[in-house]
Design an enzyme around this catalytic site. Sequence first.
Site, PDB file in Angstrom:
ATOM      1  CD1 TRP A  92      -6.238   1.383  -0.072  1.00 40.38           C
ATOM      2  CD2 TRP A  92      -7.822   2.936   0.118  1.00 40.38           C
ATOM      3  NE1 TRP A  92      -5.703   2.437   0.627  1.00 40.38           N
ATOM      4  CE2 TRP A  92      -6.658   3.411   0.757  1.00 40.38           C
ATOM      5  CE3 TRP A  92      -8.960   3.752   0.097  1.00 40.38           C
ATOM      6  CZ2 TRP A  92      -6.586   4.647   1.378  1.00 40.38           C
ATOM      7  CZ3 TRP A  92      -8.886   5.000   0.720  1.00 40.38           C
ATOM      8  CH2 TRP A  92      -7.724   5.425   1.353  1.00 40.38           C
ATOM      9  CE1 TYR A  99      -3.524   9.285   4.006  1.00 37.36           C
ATOM     10  CE2 TYR A  99      -4.950   7.703   2.892  1.00 37.36           C
ATOM     11  CZ  TYR A  99      -4.592   8.394   4.035  1.00 37.36           C
ATOM     12  OH  TYR A  99      -5.283   8.204   5.193  1.00 37.36           O
ATOM     13  CG  ASP A 141      -9.510   0.921  12.911  1.00 35.77           C
ATOM     14  OD1 ASP A 141      -9.498   0.388  14.031  1.00 35.77           O
ATOM     15  OD2 ASP A 141      -9.791   0.304  11.861  1.00 35.77           O
ATOM     16  CD  GLU A 162      -2.680   1.364   2.472  1.00 38.04           C
ATOM     17  OE1 GLU A 162      -3.753   1.995   2.415  1.00 38.04           O
ATOM     18  OE2 GLU A 162      -2.244   0.867   3.533  1.00 38.04           O
ATOM     19  CB  CYS A 218      -6.403   8.407   8.628  1.00 37.33           C
ATOM     20  SG  CYS A 218      -8.133   8.031   8.243  1.00 37.33           S
ATOM     21  NE  ARG A 252      -8.722  12.880   8.851  1.00 34.69           N
ATOM     22  CZ  ARG A 252      -9.825  12.159   9.059  1.00 34.69           C
ATOM     23  NH1 ARG A 252     -10.468  12.232  10.190  1.00 34.69           N
ATOM     24  NH2 ARG A 252     -10.277  11.347   8.117  1.00 34.69           N
TER      25      ARG A 252
END
Length: 306
Positions: free
Chosen positions: A86, A128, A211, A64, A180, A208
């Site tokens: 994803w 991203y 999980d 990833e 994230c 920010r």
Amino acid sequence: MARHQELQYLDLVEHVLRNGDRRIDRTGVGTLASFGAMMRFDMSDGTFPVYTTKRVYWKTAVKEMLWFLTGQTNIRTLLENSVRIWTDWPLDKFRKETGADISQEDFEARILNDPQFAARWGDLGPVYGKQWRRWVGPDGQEYDQIASVIKTLRSNPASRRMLFHAWNVADLDKMALNPCHNFYQFFANGINDRDGRPPRLSLMVGTRSNDLGLGNPFNVCQQAALLAMVAQQVDMVPHELIWVGGDVHLYLNHLELAETIIGREPRPFPKLRLLRRPESIDDYRIEDFEVTGYDPHPAIEAPVAV
């Protein structure tokens, strides 16, 4: 004996599990959440911080990261590399917009076999990699933040401006998921040492929203891989990966996972070695990563909140 570095993660999981604020989140699943956390992982002896209290599929995590570095935003490339993490977001969008009751396997097969379908339904928007490698300025020019960081590390490693981020306010509403892990900053020390040792490179990542059950183990692993790659490209050695979290949370359907891992004893972290030095940050492949000594506890399956 030094305290196992994974205990930082387990302490954070237990803190949120016992003291987290119960709330309904964007996904509707619900979380226990806490605000503000930091973990530091020393990689200076080749340590690769891949958690051991449940198996982390480190190759998937690194793949990833390699995908992020390409600047691509379509899941087709990920699926070609057997990375399915994803798929949930475009699949959810496809089901809602078309009313089709399609399985994930059939949706992924269509993405792989039908380029036009992939172009329409497999794109995640300017997530991203787009922001990292192709941030568009008000003048229409594209800015490669990763290349700029590497250039600065080579020319002015004492700079306080060696960072990149993905929180492009103008693009947020076009993204399948807002960033994230959205802020990356590098720091080189030992740059003036005269003992012949190479400088040491550290990376701090600001997150920010995190999980803790599924996202954090992946993120820490892939961010450590990024630090190793960048350090190699600029003739430095990895030092510390510093992870900083804002809203850190456990989904309510991950509480059994949390109880299980905090009851397990961490095992030694594996070691990482890069088998070659590619010409640039763009040329790494998963085969370049040699990970030895990884002996985790069994994997724990848990659902992704979309």
